[in-house]
Design a protein around this motif. Structure first.
Motif, PDB file in Angstrom:
ATOM      1  N   PRO A 181      29.708  98.311 -13.248  1.00 45.66           N
ATOM      2  CA  PRO A 181      31.014  98.529 -12.629  1.00 45.66           C
ATOM      3  C   PRO A 181      31.841  99.550 -13.398  1.00 45.66           C
TER       4      PRO A 181
ATOM      5  N   GLU B 255      32.014  89.488 -13.242  1.00 45.27           N
ATOM      6  CA  GLU B 255      33.446  89.762 -13.282  1.00 45.27           C
ATOM      7  C   GLU B 255      34.155  88.675 -12.500  1.00 45.27           C
ATOM      8  N   SER B 256      35.373  88.326 -12.919  1.00 43.04           N
ATOM      9  CA  SER B 256      36.089  87.263 -12.210  1.00 43.04           C
ATOM     10  C   SER B 256      37.584  87.406 -12.425  1.00 43.04           C
ATOM     11  N   HIS B 257      38.340  86.796 -11.541  1.00 43.92           N
ATOM     12  CA  HIS B 257      39.791  86.797 -11.684  1.00 43.92           C
ATOM     13  C   HIS B 257      40.371  85.454 -11.264  1.00 43.92           C
TER      14      HIS B 257
ATOM     15  N   THR C  81      39.570  87.667 -18.930  1.00 39.65           N
ATOM     16  CA  THR C  81      39.014  88.384 -20.071  1.00 39.65           C
ATOM     17  C   THR C  81      38.671  87.370 -21.167  1.00 39.65           C
TER      18      THR C  81
ATOM     19  N   ARG D  89      26.695  90.611 -10.668  1.00 37.12           N
ATOM     20  CA  ARG D  89      26.349  91.944 -10.196  1.00 37.12           C
ATOM     21  C   ARG D  89      25.013  92.384 -10.772  1.00 37.12           C
TER      22      ARG D  89
ATOM     23  N   ARG E  62      38.174  98.989  -5.146  1.00 38.37           N
ATOM     24  CA  ARG E  62      38.441  99.036  -6.577  1.00 38.37           C
ATOM     25  C   ARG E  62      38.510 100.486  -7.020  1.00 38.37           C
TER      26      ARG E  62
ATOM     27  N   GLY F   2      34.682  84.998  -8.645  1.00 41.37           N
ATOM     28  CA  GLY F   2      33.900  85.925  -9.452  1.00 41.37           C
ATOM     29  C   GLY F   2      32.614  86.342  -8.763  1.00 41.37           C
TER      30      GLY F   2
ATOM     31  N   SER G  96      25.646  91.489 -14.814  1.00 41.82           N
ATOM     32  CA  SER G  96      26.989  91.298 -15.348  1.00 41.82           C
ATOM     33  C   SER G  96      27.777  90.371 -14.440  1.00 41.82           C
TER      34      SER G  96
ATOM     35  N   LEU H 154      33.555  82.382 -19.569  1.00 37.44           N
ATOM     36  CA  LEU H 154      32.542  83.431 -19.554  1.00 37.44           C
ATOM     37  C   LEU H 154      31.259  82.984 -20.234  1.00 37.44           C
TER      38      LEU H 154
ATOM     39  N   TRP I   4      42.761  89.343 -13.732  1.00 38.18           N
ATOM     40  CA  TRP I   4      41.375  89.370 -14.169  1.00 38.18           C
ATOM     41  C   TRP I   4      41.177  88.511 -15.416  1.00 38.18           C
TER      42      TRP I   4
ATOM     43  N   ARG J 202      27.320  93.512  -5.727  1.00 38.13           N
ATOM     44  CA  ARG J 202      27.598  92.094  -5.873  1.00 38.13           C
ATOM     45  C   ARG J 202      26.473  91.297  -5.217  1.00 38.13           C
TER      46      ARG J 202
END
Length: 224
Positions: free
Chosen positions: A222, A118-120, A86, A211, A67, A208, A116, A96, A84, A143
């Motif tokens: 991140p 994060e995912s896509h 959002t 973290r 990344r 996802g 936290s 989320l 990603w 992670r």
């Protein structure tokens, strides 16, 4: 591995979600991974799939390794495309919000310090794959738990595209997960190498990661 505490409830959770989250926590405590077919709420599953279908093609990009400044596209390792998630859409906000409840539940039960998420969205077209890999290397990444949710109806083993979770580097067989609609998978990111076998039809999912916070004064994590 990790120890459960005696907290019995989390405010704001439905009884169905609380039961599911308790099973996931129990699986992670005992085995380090959880595979729960038809676990993602049906309304949320449908909303996410419909939203993924409406995302314009140019919003997706070919996935790579790393990344930020270390990002590198590598078709030998993976050939899927991602976008990603959002909070710009109702489906994204609902996802989320739901996942934040799971985060709080796991923190209360397993003391993981998840900070936290994060995912896509992931799309694998026919012939796409992701070679065997770890989501995090021990002591080098932040992670902690990987999460995957699937949106594919009528999927069979003949369609390929299975997630294979290996217990360690020496495991040759692994556990095969059919990416069937509503299936939810969670596993410790540093512990389990895994891969996605070549698919024979379009395959849709969300991947996802929960973290921990490793930010320092001069570096946010991140990265933005």
């Amino acid at each position: 591995m990790v120890a459960l505490n005696n907290t019995s409830s989390v405010r704001g959770l439905s009884p169905i979600d609380q039961s599911l989250f308790a099973l996931i926590a129990q699986d992670i405590e005992k085995r380090g991974f959880s595979i729960r077919p038809a676990a993602l709420p049906e309304v949320l599953t449908s909303s996410l799939f419909e939203h993924q279908q409406l995302i314009e093609a140019d919003k997706f990009k070919h996935a790579g390794i790393g990344r930020g400044d270390t990002y590198l596209k590598n078709e030998f390792v993976r050939t899927d495309e991602i976008c990603w998630v959002t909070n710009d859409s109702q489906a994204g906000r609902d996802w989320l919000d739901w996942i934040s409840h799971l985060q709080r539940f796991l923190n209360r039960r397993l003391y993981l310090g998840l900070f936290s998420f994060e995912s896509h969205f992931s799309h694998y077209g026919p012939g796409d794959y992701y070679k065997r890999h770890y989501d995090a290397f021990r002591g080098e990444a932040n992670r902690v738990i990987s999460i995957v949710a699937y949106f594919n109806s009528g999927w069979t083993q003949a369609d390929g595209g299975e997630l294979v979770i290996y217990k360690d580097d020496d495991d040759k067989d692994g556990i095969n997960v059919v990416p069937l609609l509503g299936t939810l998978v969670a596993f410790l990111s540093e512990e389990f190498p895994h891969e996605v076998l070549s698919t024979k039809r379009d395959r849709y999912s969300i991947a996802g990661w929960f973290r921990v916070n490793t930010s320092v004064t001069v570096k946010a994590d991140p990265p933005l």
